[in-house]
Design an enzyme around this catalytic site. Structure first.
Site, PDB file in Angstrom:
ATOM      1  N   LYS A 186     -16.047 -12.929  16.380  1.00  0.00           N
ATOM      2  CA  LYS A 186     -16.308 -11.785  15.501  1.00  0.00           C
ATOM      3  C   LYS A 186     -17.303 -11.294  15.843  1.00  0.00           C
ATOM      4  CE  LYS A 186     -16.029 -12.029  10.879  1.00  0.00           C
ATOM      5  NZ  LYS A 186     -15.378 -10.734  10.964  1.00  0.00           N
ATOM      6  N   GLY A 187     -17.393 -10.010  15.485  1.00  0.00           N
ATOM      7  CA  GLY A 187     -18.895  -9.184  15.966  1.00  0.00           C
ATOM      8  C   GLY A 187     -18.545  -7.885  16.740  1.00  0.00           C
ATOM      9  N   GLY A 188     -17.215  -7.431  16.701  1.00  0.00           N
ATOM     10  CA  GLY A 188     -17.070  -6.450  17.636  1.00  0.00           C
ATOM     11  C   GLY A 188     -17.701  -5.003  16.879  1.00  0.00           C
ATOM     12  N   GLU A 197     -21.979 -11.313   8.320  1.00  0.00           N
ATOM     13  CA  GLU A 197     -20.529 -12.011   8.134  1.00  0.00           C
ATOM     14  C   GLU A 197     -20.715 -13.646   8.381  1.00  0.00           C
ATOM     15  OE1 GLU A 197     -18.111  -8.376  10.051  1.00  0.00           O
ATOM     16  OE2 GLU A 197     -18.338 -10.146  11.241  1.00  0.00           O
ATOM     17  N   GLY A 256     -15.094  -3.782   8.973  1.00  0.00           N
ATOM     18  CA  GLY A 256     -14.177  -3.410  10.298  1.00  0.00           C
ATOM     19  C   GLY A 256     -12.687  -2.753   9.643  1.00  0.00           C
ATOM     20  N   SER A 257     -12.032  -2.669  10.570  1.00  0.00           N
ATOM     21  CA  SER A 257     -11.007  -1.559  10.098  1.00  0.00           C
ATOM     22  C   SER A 257      -9.715  -2.471   9.173  1.00  0.00           C
ATOM     23  CB  SER A 257     -10.074  -1.082  11.355  1.00  0.00           C
ATOM     24  OG  SER A 257      -9.725  -2.028  12.085  1.00  0.00           O
ATOM     25  N   THR A 258      -9.888  -3.843   9.557  1.00  0.00           N
ATOM     26  CA  THR A 258      -8.664  -4.413   8.714  1.00  0.00           C
ATOM     27  C   THR A 258      -9.362  -4.879   7.207  1.00  0.00           C
ATOM     28  OG1 THR A 258      -8.412  -5.734  10.863  1.00  0.00           O
ATOM     29  CG2 THR A 258      -7.294  -6.404   9.003  1.00  0.00           C
ATOM     30  N   GLY A 282     -11.799  -9.457   8.602  1.00  0.00           N
ATOM     31  CA  GLY A 282     -10.885  -9.583  10.068  1.00  0.00           C
ATOM     32  C   GLY A 282     -11.733 -10.650  11.105  1.00  0.00           C
ATOM     33  N   ALA A 283     -10.963 -10.270  12.394  1.00  0.00           N
ATOM     34  CA  ALA A 283     -11.382 -11.120  13.622  1.00  0.00           C
ATOM     35  C   ALA A 283     -11.039 -10.125  14.784  1.00  0.00           C
ATOM     36  CB  ALA A 283     -10.758 -12.203  13.485  1.00  0.00           C
TER      37      ALA A 283
HETATM   38  C1  A5P Z   1     -17.397  -7.039  12.560  1.00  0.00           C
HETATM   39  O1  A5P Z   1     -18.625  -6.991  13.121  1.00  0.00           O
HETATM   40  C2  A5P Z   1     -16.209  -7.620  12.977  1.00  0.00           C
HETATM   41  O2  A5P Z   1     -16.609  -9.157  12.990  1.00  0.00           O
HETATM   42  C3  A5P Z   1     -14.885  -7.518  12.465  1.00  0.00           C
HETATM   43  O3  A5P Z   1     -14.738  -7.977  11.387  1.00  0.00           O
HETATM   44  C4  A5P Z   1     -14.027  -7.629  13.550  1.00  0.00           C
HETATM   45  O4  A5P Z   1     -14.505  -7.155  14.725  1.00  0.00           O
HETATM   46  C5  A5P Z   1     -12.703  -7.253  13.085  1.00  0.00           C
HETATM   47  O5  A5P Z   1     -12.503  -6.096  13.426  1.00  0.00           O
HETATM   48  P1  A5P Z   1     -11.277  -4.947  13.084  1.00  0.00           P
HETATM   49  O6  A5P Z   1     -10.519  -5.423  11.783  1.00  0.00           O
HETATM   50  O7  A5P Z   1     -11.934  -3.656  12.995  1.00  0.00           O
HETATM   51  O8  A5P Z   1     -10.442  -5.615  14.380  1.00  0.00           O
END
Ligand code: A5P
Length: 229
Positions: A100-102, A109, A33-35, A88-89
């Site tokens: 999580k899982g966006g 994960e 993810g971005s973070t 991230g979350a």
């Molecule tokens: C990936 O499947 C997600 O669990 C990401 O870790 C979570 O959505 C956080 O993503 P961002 O840091 O992009 O918000």
């Protein structure tokens, strides 16, 4: 002195703080993810400056970032434990319960989180919620029989949508599964109960609830503060 940042800068601050906590000669789980990207980028820099670690990515994207930065990677099936996992979350509540899982990487994960001696969650302040469920709960399901699986979920009160790509094709995870994004209602506010009920349906692989898995949470605020809980 007060200074103000945007959420992207907050993610960077949280990611870089987590990288500074990584100890030499450890195995590190790389989130997605971005973070998590900011964390990996800082880790690349630290490795270039002599930090010795081995890393396990949770997605193709994190694999590519780490490989391009020459972070030594270790094949997950050659190990049974990871020292520190950083990710991230989408949402985190005051009890460190998480969704999580966006990005669709929830299953790998969660496997990596479960293998890790310590899981560090990195978030900007927008991810903090009083109660989980403002954003959809991703549920990973097998493609085989998914029409019936969705019907069973809906009969139990889990309304949602099958995730699609921007091109309107079905979103397929790196495990070749589908994601059903559940819109939790305000009365569906018991994460453990709902995780257990949802995963009791054959064909459901996992939910995006991460319960009891976060050890430390690094939160970066728009005023520049970084707090570790
Ligand atoms: C990936 O499947 C997600 O669990 C990401 O870790 C979570 O959505 C956080 O993503 P961002 O840091 O992009 O918000």
């Amino acid at each position: 002195m007060m200074f103000f940042m945007d959420l992207t800068n907050c993610k960077k601050l949280a990611g870089e703080k987590a990288a500074s906590l990584i100890k030499p000669n450890t195995i590190v789980g790389l989130g997605t993810g971005s973070t998590a990207t900011f964390f990996i980028q800082k880790l690349v820099e630290l490795c270039q400056n002599g930090l010795k670690i081995q890393a396990v990515p949770t997605s193709e994207n994190s694999f590519r970032l780490a490989a391009a930065g020459n972070i030594p990677l270790i094949e997950i099936n050659t190990i049974t434990a990871i020292d520190t996992y950083v990710d991230g979350a989408d949402e985190i509540d005051p009890h460190k319960q998480i969704i999580k899982g966006g990005g669709g990487a929830l299953l790998r994960e969660k496997i990596v989180a479960t293998m890790s001696k310590e899981t560090i969650i990195i978030v900007d302040e927008s991810k903090q919620v009083k109660r989980l469920g403002n954003r959809p709960l991703p549920v990973e399901i097998l493609p085989f029989g998914h029409t019936a699986i969705l019907q069973q979920l809906q009969l139990l009160g889990y309304t949602g949508v099958l995730r699609h790509t921007p091109n309107k094709e079905l979103f397929v995870t790196e495990n070749n599964n589908l994601i059903y994004d559940v819109h939790l209602t305000t009365t569906q506010n018991n994460p453990l109960f709902h995780h257990q009920q949802i995963t009791s349906i054959p064909g459901v692989v996992d939910t995006g609830f991460f319960l009891g898995l976060a050890d430390r949470v690094i939160t970066a605020f728009l005023d520049g503060q970084v707090i570790i809980n």
